[in-house]
Write a protein that holds these residues in place. Structure first.
Motif: not given
Length: 162
Positions: A16-38
């Motif tokens: 999610s932090f890497i996506a801040l610098f590579y906007p093609i990655l869906p950073g917000v989705l990875f952030l939410a994914a971390g919550f869902l994985i938990y």
């Protein structure tokens, strides 16, 4: 298995932090994914209604910060919607076309905004470059705000679950 879940959570947050610098990655989705994985790996009990509301508002704010910051800077410099679209396209295309890491996400939006203003609104080089510089400054500023926001979200997550 517990360790594996934590590794996946950490990887999701890092991406999610890497996506801040590579906007093609869906950073917000990875952030939410971390919550869902938990939640799926352990349980959803720590996710109180207040937690969900705060995290949802912060997730939405990440989108708003991104768009509004860029649009505001371009408008303040006298740019048009074409410059907003040009800078967005430059941000997405830049990492694929410009081989210099980190510089590609600064040069792409700059060139996109400058070219859009020159081509679609026939503005001169000086005015277009000013708009392009505003775009880069907005990107840097909004990225800084998003780093802080994401860090707060992750910190609040760890506060709730640990």
């Amino acid at each position: 298995m517990e360790t594996l879940y934590w590794v996946f959570i950490a990887i999701a947050f890092i991406i999610s932090f890497i996506a801040l610098f590579y906007p093609i990655l869906p950073g917000v989705l990875f952030l939410a994914a971390g919550f869902l994985i938990y939640g799926f790996g352990f349980n959803f009990d720590p996710f109180t209604p207040l937690f969900i509301i705060i995290q949802a508002l912060l997730l939405i704010s990440l989108f708003v910060i991104d768009y509004a910051g860029n649009a505001y800077a371009i408008k303040k410099k006298g740019g048009s919607k074409a410059a907003i679209w040009g800078s967005t396209l430059g941000l997405i295309i830049g990492p694929f076309v410009i081989p210099i890491p980190v510089a590609n996400i600064l040069i792409g939006p700059f060139l996109g905004a400058v070219l859009a203003e020159m081509v679609f609104h026939k503005k001169g080089l000086k005015a277009s470059v000013s708009i392009g510089i505003g775009t880069v400054l907005a990107f840097v500023g909004t990225t800084l705000i998003k780093v802080i926001t994401q860090a707060l979200m992750i910190g609040y997550f760890y506060y709730q679950v640990l």
